[in-house]
Design a protein around this motif. Structure first.
Motif, PDB file in Angstrom:
ATOM      1  N   TYR A  21      42.815  53.533  31.592  1.00 10.58           N
ATOM      2  CA  TYR A  21      43.500  52.943  32.288  1.00 10.58           C
ATOM      3  C   TYR A  21      44.983  53.918  33.818  1.00 10.58           C
ATOM      4  CZ  TYR A  21      45.640  49.874  35.697  1.00 10.58           C
ATOM      5  OH  TYR A  21      46.131  48.687  37.191  1.00 10.58           O
ATOM      6  N   SER A  41      39.331  47.079  30.874  1.00 11.16           N
ATOM      7  CA  SER A  41      39.365  46.189  31.000  1.00 11.16           C
ATOM      8  C   SER A  41      38.098  45.341  29.700  1.00 11.16           C
ATOM      9  CB  SER A  41      38.439  45.261  31.692  1.00 11.16           C
ATOM     10  OG  SER A  41      39.344  45.412  32.758  1.00 11.16           O
ATOM     11  N   ALA A  74      42.552  41.448  30.891  1.00 14.05           N
ATOM     12  CA  ALA A  74      41.477  42.169  31.702  1.00 14.05           C
ATOM     13  C   ALA A  74      40.923  41.534  32.747  1.00 14.05           C
ATOM     14  CB  ALA A  74      39.973  42.020  30.215  1.00 14.05           C
ATOM     15  N   LEU A  77      42.874  42.902  35.342  1.00 13.07           N
ATOM     16  CA  LEU A  77      43.057  44.523  36.124  1.00 13.07           C
ATOM     17  C   LEU A  77      41.410  44.951  37.008  1.00 13.07           C
ATOM     18  CD1 LEU A  77      44.188  45.815  32.645  1.00 13.07           C
ATOM     19  CD2 LEU A  77      46.036  45.485  34.831  1.00 13.07           C
ATOM     20  N   THR A  78      40.825  44.527  36.024  1.00  9.66           N
ATOM     21  CA  THR A  78      39.081  44.707  37.247  1.00  9.66           C
ATOM     22  C   THR A  78      39.279  43.858  38.081  1.00  9.66           C
ATOM     23  OG1 THR A  78      38.329  44.609  34.832  1.00  9.66           O
ATOM     24  CG2 THR A  78      37.156  43.901  37.322  1.00  9.66           C
ATOM     25  N   ALA A  99      48.747  40.826  35.632  1.00 12.41           N
ATOM     26  CA  ALA A  99      48.101  41.018  34.662  1.00 12.41           C
ATOM     27  C   ALA A  99      48.748  41.209  32.768  1.00 12.41           C
ATOM     28  CB  ALA A  99      47.163  42.125  34.382  1.00 12.41           C
TER      29      ALA A  99
END
Length: 198
Positions: A21, A41, A74, A77-78, A99
């Protein structure tokens, strides 16, 4: 897969996700950056699954909470990396902070369970609990306009590095002898001494 092995995989994912990340967000807007964030993720979700496997029988509620928290993290974040291109940095930052709020809140009972199972020394479990509480507080503050999330995220981030290294070395396993129990082999040694005396 044994619980110990599951813990070692989780440790590897903790560390790799951190790196993935970090590099991916630095390369935001590029294909490589997006791919690394998506990979992060996947590993975040995998951590939730591995913890669910390890804790699901003894602490089912905690395991479910942690799995849901990691899955939400996950997804967000995506979504954040997608929103960065489609809607700008403001929407992406909201997704990121949401998140982190999910991660922080969902990890609080997880740290308590780690202490109860004695998979962590008590001082390290307390560090994790405090770090995730600060992470959640910082994320909530960022969502309401107070720019303090980065500073409050530092203790939790350092905990995840230490925790990941510990898991990579020994997996999910008791870190110390359970209170009130003898060390391994002590009971057989005592029996041998009793037999010798008689």
């Amino acid at each position: 897969m044994s619980v110990r092995t599951a813990g070692r995989y989780a440790g590897a994912f903790f560390l790799l996700a951190f790196v993935s990340y970090g590099i991916g967000s630095a390369l935001a807007g590029q294909f490589v950056g997006t791919a690394l964030v998506v990979l992060n993720s996947v590993m975040v979700a995998a951590i939730g699954v591995l913890v669910f496997r390890a804790l699901g029988r003894q602490h089912p509620r905690t395991a479910r909470i942690y799995l849901v928290a990691r899955t939400v993290e996950a997804f967000l974040l995506t979504a954040g990396i997608v929103l960065l291109d489609a809607a700008g940095s403001g929407a992406a930052d909201i997704a990121y902070q949401a998140a982190m709020l999910s991660l922080g809140l969902g990890s609080l009972p997880f740290c308590l369970a780690l202490d109860r199972r004695r998979w962590l020394p008590t001082w390290l479990a307390i560090w994790g609990f405090a770090g995730y509480a600060l992470l959640a507080t910082g994320a909530a503050a960022e969502l309401t306009g107070a720019p303090i999330g980065l500073v409050l995220a530092i203790p939790g981030g350092l905990f995840e590095i230490v925790f990941g290294l510990l898991l990579l070395r020994r997996g999910f396993a008791p870190s110390t002898t359970q209170p009130g129990t003898a060390p391994a082999g002590a009971s057989s040694t005592a029996a041998a001494r009793t037999a010798t005396r008689s």
